[in-house]
Write a protein that holds these residues in place. Structure first.
Motif, short mmCIF file in Angstrom:
data_model
loop_
_atom_site.label_atom_id
_atom_site.label_comp_id
_atom_site.label_asym_id
_atom_site.label_seq_id
_atom_site.Cartn_x
_atom_site.Cartn_y
_atom_site.Cartn_z
N PRO A 31 -23.67 -3.71 -21.28
CA PRO A 31 -23.42 -5.12 -20.98
C PRO A 31 -22.59 -5.31 -19.72
N ILE A 32 -22.86 -6.40 -19.02
CA ILE A 32 -22.05 -6.84 -17.89
C ILE A 32 -21.16 -7.97 -18.40
N PRO A 33 -19.84 -7.84 -18.38
CA PRO A 33 -18.97 -8.90 -18.92
C PRO A 33 -19.15 -10.22 -18.16
N ALA A 34 -18.95 -11.30 -18.87
CA ALA A 34 -19.11 -12.63 -18.28
C ALA A 34 -18.25 -12.83 -17.03
N PRO A 35 -16.96 -12.40 -17.00
CA PRO A 35 -16.18 -12.60 -15.76
C PRO A 35 -16.79 -11.87 -14.57
N VAL A 36 -17.41 -10.72 -14.81
CA VAL A 36 -18.04 -9.99 -13.72
C VAL A 36 -19.30 -10.73 -13.26
N ALA A 37 -20.08 -11.23 -14.21
CA ALA A 37 -21.27 -11.99 -13.85
C ALA A 37 -20.91 -13.22 -13.01
N LEU A 38 -19.79 -13.85 -13.33
CA LEU A 38 -19.33 -14.99 -12.54
C LEU A 38 -18.98 -14.57 -11.12
N PHE A 52 -11.48 -3.91 -16.89
CA PHE A 52 -11.60 -4.95 -15.87
C PHE A 52 -10.25 -5.62 -15.70
N LYS A 53 -9.78 -5.69 -14.46
CA LYS A 53 -8.47 -6.31 -14.23
C LYS A 53 -8.34 -6.75 -12.77
N LEU A 54 -7.51 -7.75 -12.57
CA LEU A 54 -7.11 -8.15 -11.23
C LEU A 54 -6.15 -7.10 -10.69
N HIS A 55 -6.39 -6.63 -9.49
CA HIS A 55 -5.47 -5.69 -8.86
C HIS A 55 -4.49 -6.52 -8.01
N ALA A 56 -3.34 -6.80 -8.59
CA ALA A 56 -2.38 -7.70 -7.93
C ALA A 56 -1.91 -7.13 -6.60
N TYR A 107 -10.56 -7.17 -7.69
CA TYR A 107 -10.64 -6.76 -9.09
C TYR A 107 -11.06 -5.28 -9.15
N ASP A 108 -10.55 -4.57 -10.15
CA ASP A 108 -11.00 -3.22 -10.46
C ASP A 108 -11.85 -3.28 -11.72
#
Length: 281
Positions: free
Chosen positions: A19-26, A166-170, A180-181
């Motif tokens: 699966p591709i997570p929804a935040p990544v698809a966005l 999945f995370k924001l790389h601050a 994002y990573d």
């Protein structure tokens, strides 16, 4: 046509889909650049195949950290042969692993992994920043939107199992960048990886068929004894498979000159590469 933002899937036939997570698809919809960290190994190859199915070609870029003498031969050529013409950005560290070991008088360890930070992560992140600057200069509307994709899998180790997928790389989200990573194949098994490669009509790099479980560095601090034996045998009998035919001799020489050994003790026993492999340097 607009993508389904809940999930996208890689079809592996009878194998489990990815699966591709929804935040990544966005982020795909927003025009983000997806940067594929590609070593030439099986996990990178499978990750690229997943991304290629769902990310437009003009939103894909490949970054390869060239490790020079210490990696298996043909890594770049294998990437070129198994990708579809996306830009491949090759980056190199300011010093080699062997130079690092000689200067420090010690080998990398699980606690001090300069091999990863100095030879891979640092050069790759510098290259991604250069790519974003070029996109900004070209006037790309999503120039600063980056998804840095890496092929680590939970099955590989307890430490990797704990990684956020999945995370924001601050730290890298500055100067107009939103970074994002993402670990697209974190939940995959080794069997899933090989199935994805086969489903695409491809093969992994030849060293897997010759018995190696790991790619990238010929001799790795995370290698099993069996992998080290295979690597020593291949490096000394099949020089065309390595970038430096003398690489095994150089590692053994560094063990002697530094008074250190490359591998962590096993059951409290300190062992040199020659003792582990049974192959004379």
């Amino acid at each position: 046509m607009k993508r389904d933002l809940m999930t996208l899937e890689l079809d592996l036939g009878d194998e489990r889909p990815a699966p591709i997570p929804a935040p990544v698809a966005l982020l795909i919809e927003r025009g983000a650049l997806f940067v594929v960290n590609h070593s030439g190994g099986k996990d990178s190859q499978a990750m690229y195949l997943l991304l290629r199915q769902h990310v437009p070609a003009d939103q894909l870029a490949i970054v390869h950290a060239d490790l020079g003498a210490v990696e298996w031969a043909g890594a770049y050529e294998h990437i070129l042969a198994t990708t579809a013409g996306e830009p491949i950005h090759v980056c190199r560290a300011r010093r080699t692993l062997l130079e690092m070991i000689e200067e420090r008088g010690m080998f990398p360890s699980p606690q001090q992994r300069q091999c990863t930070s100095d030879l891979k992560r640092g050069p790759i992140e510098r290259t991604i920043r250069e790519i974003t600057r070029a996109r900004k200069e070209a006037g790309h509307p999503a120039w600063g939107l980056i998804v840095n994709c890496m092929g680590m899998r939970a099955e590989e180790s307890a430490n990797r199992a704990r990684l956020a997928t999945f995370k924001l790389h601050a730290g890298n989200s500055k100067a107009g960048r939103e970074w994002y990573d993402w670990l697209p194949i974190h939940a995959w098994s080794e069997a899933d990886v090989f199935a994805a490669i086969a489903a695409a009509g491809q093969k992994p790099h030849v060293i897997y068929a010759l018995g190696m479980r790991r790619f990238s560095c010929v001799f790795c601090i995370y290698a099993t004894d069996e992998d080290l034996k295979t690597a020593a045998t291949l490096a000394t009998t099949r020089p065309e498979l390595v970038n430096d035919p003398g690489i095994y001799r150089k590692y053994a020489g560094l063990e002697r000159s530094t008074g250190q050994v490359m591998m962590m003790p096993k059951n409290g026993v300190r062992r040199s590469l020659e003792q582990i492999t049974g192959v004379a340097a």
